[in-house]
Design an enzyme around this catalytic site. Structure first.
Site, PDB file in Angstrom:
ATOM      1  N   ASP A 137       0.923  -0.968  -0.101  1.00 22.45           N
ATOM      2  CA  ASP A 137      -0.023   0.122   0.019  1.00 22.45           C
ATOM      3  C   ASP A 137       0.806   1.348  -0.008  1.00 22.45           C
ATOM      4  O   ASP A 137       0.474   2.303   0.069  1.00 22.45           O
ATOM      5  CB  ASP A 137      -0.819  -0.011   1.277  1.00 22.45           C
ATOM      6  CG  ASP A 137      -0.286  -0.147   2.494  1.00 22.45           C
ATOM      7  OD1 ASP A 137       0.784  -0.516   2.641  1.00 22.45           O
ATOM      8  OD2 ASP A 137      -0.632   0.744   3.582  1.00 22.45           O
ATOM      9  N   GLU A 138       2.200   1.168  -0.251  1.00 22.09           N
ATOM     10  CA  GLU A 138       2.796   2.487  -0.273  1.00 22.09           C
ATOM     11  C   GLU A 138       4.219   2.348  -1.207  1.00 22.09           C
ATOM     12  O   GLU A 138       4.448   1.219  -1.506  1.00 22.09           O
ATOM     13  CB  GLU A 138       3.592   2.465   1.202  1.00 22.09           C
ATOM     14  CG  GLU A 138       4.259   3.979   1.412  1.00 22.09           C
ATOM     15  CD  GLU A 138       4.547   3.941   2.914  1.00 22.09           C
ATOM     16  OE1 GLU A 138       4.898   4.999   3.463  1.00 22.09           O
ATOM     17  OE2 GLU A 138       4.372   3.023   3.462  1.00 22.09           O
TER      18      GLU A 138
END
Length: 351
Positions: free
Chosen positions: A94-95
């Site tokens: 998610d990053e």
């Protein structure tokens, strides 16, 4: 992404929207992998024991993680990134870091690119993302956490020094809880305090990391965004519904974990020479035991053989009775191809 795992669960199950959600664990045991913002209002955080999360928020809803689903959504997000630049470096599902100096859309402003990416992610997934924009990875990373959820923070070149000087020491990426407390004990509470220390003094107190702290508080970070970042380790772990007492039960529990590690090694086509066993006890204390061998660990039998050997070497009478978690990690990969970075001139992009 904002509370990624929990947000995916709330999106896929409308009954969870607006409710405090914890991904992972249960009321009785386990660890929170992610918490929704509704749960965070009560102080629930990732890596928190589930029992403590329940104590803080009795209405919390525990949901089993679905990592295959999170990977699917992550792939959608990466497709958005790739429509703007090939220079993106994932940190997790998610990053990611993105270098948009030269971008596929021909947009001349980094801020406008960040806004467009966040809009595209929302349209593709229905989820919100927060972005940090600055001249290097370190400052952009801090900025991305500065105004969550659904936020955008720009730290332009002229604002870097005051931004870092006012920042509390806990907010510095790379400064963990233990180091932050040590710094506070030495009178370092924010960036301005850290900046007042010499490099030699920081190295004397924090070792090699002291040199890193000296540079980052001055906004110096020369690391490039690397889309071919080499994986340093790969593993799996499991938290059990009840404490394991007998070695035979631990061995039975380790076999499926070893199988998962083997599948991931085969999928990544990377095999290491070091295996690490992680053991977490019922009081949440933990130990690790490692073994390295001359050849790559590339069979399930070898993973199980080394893991069982490490397990049997532990002096169990020195630790609490009852094991709540076991994990296996493979590291010390031997990469057969070297990435050659060619020299080039520095490009610029307006913020």
């Amino acid at each position: 992404m904002d509370a990624f795992y929990a947000s995916v669960e709330q999106r896929d199950n409308p009954e969870l929207k607006g409710k405090p959600v914890a991904v992972g664990g249960s009321r009785e045991r386990g660890v929170v992998a992610a918490a929704s913002y509704e749960a965070r209002k009560y102080g629930v955080r990732s890596a928190m024991p589930s029992t403590l999360a329940y104590h803080k928020c009795p209405d919390i809803v525990f949901v089993k993680p679905r990592f295959d689903r999170y990977k699917e959504v992550s792939n959608q997000i990466h497709e958005v990134f790739q429509s703007y630049t090939d220079l993106f470096e994932p940190l997790s599902l998610d990053e990611a870091y993105l270098d948009v100096t030269q971008n596929k859309k021909g947009i001349s402003s980094a801020t406008l690119i960040a806004k467009a990416i966040r809009t595209d992610i929302k349209e593709a997934t229905g989820l919100t993302a927060s972005a940090g924009i600055s001249i290097n990875k370190f400052i952009a990373k801090i900025a991305s956490d500065y105004n969550k959820p659904d936020g955008l923070t720009l730290v332009g070149p002229e604002k870097i020094q005051i931004f870092l000087e006012q920042l509390s020491i806990e907010k510095f990426f790379g400064v963990g809880k233990v180091t932050a407390q040590k710094m506070k004990d030495l009178g370092i509470h924010n960036g301005a305090d850290l900046k007042s220390w010499t490099k030699d003094d920081l190295k004397r107190n924090f070792g090699k990391a002291g040199g890193f702290y000296y540079e980052i508080v001055r906004g110096n970070d020369e690391r490039p965004v690397n889309p071919n970042r080499v994986r340093k380790s790969l593993g799996a772990e499991n938290t059990f519904d009840y404490d394991l007492i007998e070695i035979v039960d631990m061995k039975l529990a380790l076999e499926p974990i070893a199988q998962t590690v083997m599948r991931r090694l085969e999928k990544s086509k990377s095999f290491g020479k070091t295996l690490t066993l992680k053991v977490k006890f019922k009081d949440f204390s933990q130990i690790t035991r490692s073994q390295s061998i001359p050849l790559e660990i590339n069979t399930l039998d070898k993973i199980i053989e080394i893991t069982f050997s490490l397990l049997e070497q532990i002096k169990w009478d020195q630790f609490p009775s009852g094991v709540r978690l076991l994990g296996i990690t493979c590291s010390n990969f031997e990469h057969k191809e070297e990435i050659i970075l060619k020299e080039g001139h520095q490009l610029t992009l307006d913020f």
